[in-house]
Design an enzyme around this catalytic site. Structure first.
Site, PDB file in Angstrom:
ATOM      1  N   GLY C 123       0.810  -1.216   0.000  1.00 11.38           N
ATOM      2  CA  GLY C 123       0.000   0.000   0.000  1.00 11.38           C
ATOM      3  C   GLY C 123       0.834   1.252   0.000  1.00 11.38           C
ATOM      4  O   GLY C 123       1.867   1.338  -0.667  1.00 11.38           O
ATOM      5  N   LYS C 189      -2.086 -13.845  -2.821  1.00 12.53           N
ATOM      6  CA  LYS C 189      -2.396 -12.480  -2.351  1.00 12.53           C
ATOM      7  C   LYS C 189      -3.871 -12.367  -1.959  1.00 12.53           C
ATOM      8  O   LYS C 189      -4.228 -11.675  -0.991  1.00 12.53           O
ATOM      9  CB  LYS C 189      -2.056 -11.473  -3.445  1.00 12.53           C
ATOM     10  CG  LYS C 189      -2.479 -10.029  -3.145  1.00 12.53           C
ATOM     11  CD  LYS C 189      -1.838  -9.492  -1.873  1.00 12.53           C
ATOM     12  CE  LYS C 189      -1.875  -7.973  -1.823  1.00 12.53           C
ATOM     13  NZ  LYS C 189      -3.194  -7.381  -1.998  1.00 12.53           N
ATOM     14  N   GLU C 196      -6.585 -10.919   6.160  1.00 13.33           N
ATOM     15  CA  GLU C 196      -6.553  -9.520   6.623  1.00 13.33           C
ATOM     16  C   GLU C 196      -7.948  -9.077   7.071  1.00 13.33           C
ATOM     17  O   GLU C 196      -8.095  -8.461   8.126  1.00 13.33           O
ATOM     18  CB  GLU C 196      -6.042  -8.665   5.459  1.00 13.33           C
ATOM     19  CG  GLU C 196      -6.145  -7.167   5.603  1.00 13.33           C
ATOM     20  CD  GLU C 196      -5.873  -6.490   4.248  1.00 13.33           C
ATOM     21  OE1 GLU C 196      -4.862  -6.824   3.593  1.00 13.33           O
ATOM     22  OE2 GLU C 196      -6.693  -5.648   3.829  1.00 13.33           O
ATOM     23  N   TYR C 197      -8.968  -9.405   6.289  1.00 15.75           N
ATOM     24  CA  TYR C 197     -10.342  -9.058   6.683  1.00 15.75           C
ATOM     25  C   TYR C 197     -10.682  -9.660   8.047  1.00 15.75           C
ATOM     26  O   TYR C 197     -11.287  -9.011   8.898  1.00 15.75           O
ATOM     27  CB  TYR C 197     -11.351  -9.605   5.669  1.00 15.75           C
ATOM     28  CG  TYR C 197     -11.551  -8.802   4.417  1.00 15.75           C
ATOM     29  CD1 TYR C 197     -10.479  -8.213   3.751  1.00 15.75           C
ATOM     30  CD2 TYR C 197     -12.810  -8.642   3.861  1.00 15.75           C
ATOM     31  CE1 TYR C 197     -10.661  -7.499   2.581  1.00 15.75           C
ATOM     32  CE2 TYR C 197     -13.004  -7.922   2.690  1.00 15.75           C
ATOM     33  CZ  TYR C 197     -11.935  -7.363   2.056  1.00 15.75           C
ATOM     34  OH  TYR C 197     -12.124  -6.666   0.897  1.00 15.75           O
TER      35      TYR C 197
END
Lengths: 326, 326, 326, 326
Positions: C123, C189, C196-197
């Site tokens: 990011g 990925k 991650e969620y």
């Protein structure tokens, strides 16, 4: 009315029977010739292949395909489309994914062939009780086939009328609806099955708590040795959870309260998964429907890799060694 | 038979009425004297306080307490216990937490007072349809009160008999059971409500997908503008999800298909939470029951702190700024 | 080494910068010419269209496409494939669905063009910290491009070595892996984002409980007015939940403990949904990943149709009228 | 500073060691005299019973109880309370339910004894890395004991400072906080563990999908044979999911990629359940935390009664017979 039927398994065979009992003519085909022979004994006309089926029907032809979703249905409809004429109609009564219906409807329309998808609920009980049907396709064609649907449906029966219901269309009250364009019938049936998964899991979890309320791990004065068959039975009368699934639960518990005859490795068919996909496309939160599906996935495994990873992490941060499964 | 009744709200009042319609005598009390007066007009004997209630009943007395769970019920039973004699029985027909029943049963037993807990399902429909009752307490006392339960229960009615059912005890088929010792009645009712939450949420999620299938965010040829009232109606006939909750859904959709009259901020009562607690005590996985409860929690909030934290993290790792809620 | 880059947004621009800082040459294109001009000032060669990009690169060419998944990426790769020669390689660094990679890899292979998919995590922090990369594609091509990946990756840094780790391939320790054939990079990925969620939602729920522990609905002696910023901070040191997401939480809470600057209407990108689809294809139970996604769906709505249906059913069976949302 | 320690298991023993290494005096007791003897060799003063422990400490005494939550802790604190004097302090460093802390704090306050609850994270790593501590109790007493907490905590270490953090109280950055009144320390630790469950389950589900992506049930061109150890390793560098739990996962996968050494019957301690209870009291939706707990419940069973009921219902409505579990 006349109907060709392809696929004479439990569903297709009983659909033929229910139609014939009400005076309709059926021309039937199955690759298993014994199934054909059986129905011929009950009054059907049997044929040996698809060309014979097409040849044996009056125009405009109506052919009901009742095969497993996926390749069997797809291939059969593909072959049929080369044999039929403009104005004929193919009815898919199986459990097809609704996006396949949309595609097929578009493809067959280019050949002038009509396509109707029918989500059919009723299972082994349909012959006797009738089939609850959700129908997608062109309104005029659905109208033309109405005598068939009216026969197959349960009819008004003894079910109480819905308060305040006002509708020019009484088909829903007789057990079938025209849901919309091709695909909409299977879409509505798919959601029906998604809901079914959730309701079943709600019962499963509740009865699991009732069952284990007698566990030795509980303080002695807080254990109850409950009669689950009686509980299912009493809830059938005046309770909020009364339902056909509860009736079936009462049936099962009446004869096998420990459910020892059941493996508990619970299968799932496509509809449960497709329901979650639809929910994701529409950004609808569906925790109950999804978790019902996951419970079935989990039920079919002894142990998951994920569970082992939990054990591994617990060993890593705390030195915990898991005791083996009981 | 004679019964004292304390608490004449929707449930208590109708219980009195249903008993009187079948020839039982009721002596009734409510702190709201209007409620008492109304029932007196319908044949009850009214009293102005608990001592008068106790004085007005023949021994061994039976008093049905139908008050909100928690303090109102607890305080009333506490006061009653100082007024009653050995052999009298207190019946708690409310939504008491079953562990309170276990405790109360033990305490009252020391005074020689019997304690019966009755999980009562039926709501606003009970007067007409009868109440489905799950009863905890001493078997002899439950037997003595049987005339009352038999009247309150729905009876066999027109419901089909469960296949294979063989039982010396036909009470379940008449709509009530003796579940076990004190607390077991409310325990079974609690699980009933837990299951009810799960079934309701299954319908809620399924109809939400049906409703949003017409969303402009979908490709145009994949949208369906479905008639939800018709779908609920057709599923009432021969489908696997047919149930009383579906009947109620069909009722609601028949008069208000957009459900604009409902806030969607869904309350929950204690039973849903207690069910999860029981599941945790017994190590039973209950994803559907728990997620149904959480959906209600969520429904009552505009936005959660947790959601904001998700936004904050997304900003942190990706610079994402969330668009406001629609 | 030389690399063409298409798409100079936050990700693509910083990838170019990080490469140039380490001495690589970049030839860059974006349909927004300002983005091109900015990078030209920092040392890149800018071009005005795809043919110019192709003309400006030495053979075998390597072109990194860093565009939104779906049509923008698909169209650009389609056009590139008509301009490139045998032996050139297209790298998709975006968030493409892995099944599109598999298909594209097969299509481009027929033209002799190599296809590499790179799942890129990092990011807004990637320029400084480096990008964690999961790479799919032919091993030889991945090897040829290694100087680029080695530069983009974070490198070994100060992170402690994994105990017991023995591997001939040290790329993982430098922050990138060759996961397998085309699609495998984006697949890994995608799962990363699914996890991650789940982790984010775990924090969201936990902090929500901490926050509401001061609610007036709780008994006064059971309320705590907790300092959430301090809690996030202390957990960064020696606790089991220490993580980068916790670091970001501590950042956010340090400057805005009430999180008033965040909408709480949480977006989701494709990866979360695709992860659930993959789980369903493989029959893996994923309650946490799925419920994390559903929490985001729910966060974006004021009220759902499903919630209203719950209210309607509650009114139906119990006469309950819901109070409006607070 | 001087500290009495009761309970010299893995946690209590290492707490004594870490304190002694920094120059504090410890007086230690365990009902297992071997544990006492071992610590005496390392510099502690050992005692044979609680009266001797109390006699051996200077006033105002500070005693750290590090025993299993529930009866062992409760009984020990009960006995201690009869031996201690006004101004002494009992520290409960175990995993006590925070409502027990609130009650105990109130009871001991009436005797003039202070009560401190310390949620302690660090497990087997605490001796080396320090313990992350969340402390509840009177501010002045926490202040007085600060030298002990400062030693036990990890300290600032090499962890990057949180951006924008401004606080007069630097304890959080050194690894411990004063959370609030008695109970608040264990409450915060309880929520920590709840979050931990959710994060662990997120990893477990994600790695399960990665693992089964090589399943023969998938189309051949959509299978990937992924190196899970490498994936865990690469995510440790620059990815959003980097975390201590991921480090532990990388450790475990480096030495046993199939995780064959782990049973996958995953235990849970009280904190996970209490977290859900707290969420229910506060009406906070916690699908991820709850489903993580349920996954553990499920992992410990071969088959549930609920699963069998699903099988029974499927047989009932569809005649389906489940295949046995694989």
């Amino acid at each position: 009315m006349q109907l060709g039927i392809i696929g004479l398994g439990r569903m297709g065979g009983n659909i033929a029977r229910r139609l014939m009992l009400d005076g309709h003519q059926t021309v039937v085909y199955d690759r298993n010739s014994d199934f054909v022979a059986n129905l011929v004994k009950e009054g059907a006309r049997g044929v040996a292949d698809l060309p014979a089926l097409v040849a044996g029907l009056d125009k405009p032809r109506a052919i009901w395909v009742m095969l497993p979703a996926g390749a069997p249905t797809e291939d059969t409809i593909g072959e049929l489309s080369t044999l039929l004429d403009t104005g004929d109609v193919i009815i898919d009564g199986g459990n097809t994914f609704y996006k396949d219906d949309i595609r097929r409807g578009q493809e067959l329309a280019q050949q002038g062939i009509d396509y109707i998808d029918v989500g059919t609920s009723g299972g082994v009980w349909g012959l006797e009780r009738g089939y609850c049907m959700m129908i997608g396709g062109d309104a005029k064609v659905v109208e033309r086939l109405d005598p068939l649907f009216a026969t197959l449906a349960p009819g008004v029966g003894s079910i109480a009328r819905t308060r305040d219901r006002v509708s020019a269309d009484d088909r829903a009250e007789r057990g079938y609806i025209h849901a919309g364009p091709p695909g909409s019938g299977h879409f509505v049936k798919m959601i029906h099955n998604g809901i079914e998964y959730g309701m079943m899991q709600a019962f499963a979890e509740g009865f699991d708590i009732l069952k284990t309320k007698n566990s030795p791990s509980l303080p002695e004065d807080q254990r109850f040795d409950l009669n689950l068959a009686d509980i299912a039975e009493v809830w059938r009368r005046g309770s909020v959870v009364s339902s056909w699934l509860l009736d079936l639960t009462a049936d099962a518990l009446a004869s096998d309260p420990q459910l020892e005859g059941y493996s508990g490795a619970v299968a799932d068919s496509g509809e449960g998964r497709w329901t979650i996909e639809a929910a994701m496309e529409q950004a609808v939160p569906v925790p109950v429907l999804a978790n019902s599906l996951f419970a079935r996935f989990r039920s079919r495994q002894q142990s998951t890799y994920g569970d082992k990873l939990l054990s591994a992490m617990r060993f890593g941060f705390g030195g915990h060694v898991e005791t083996p499964k009981k």
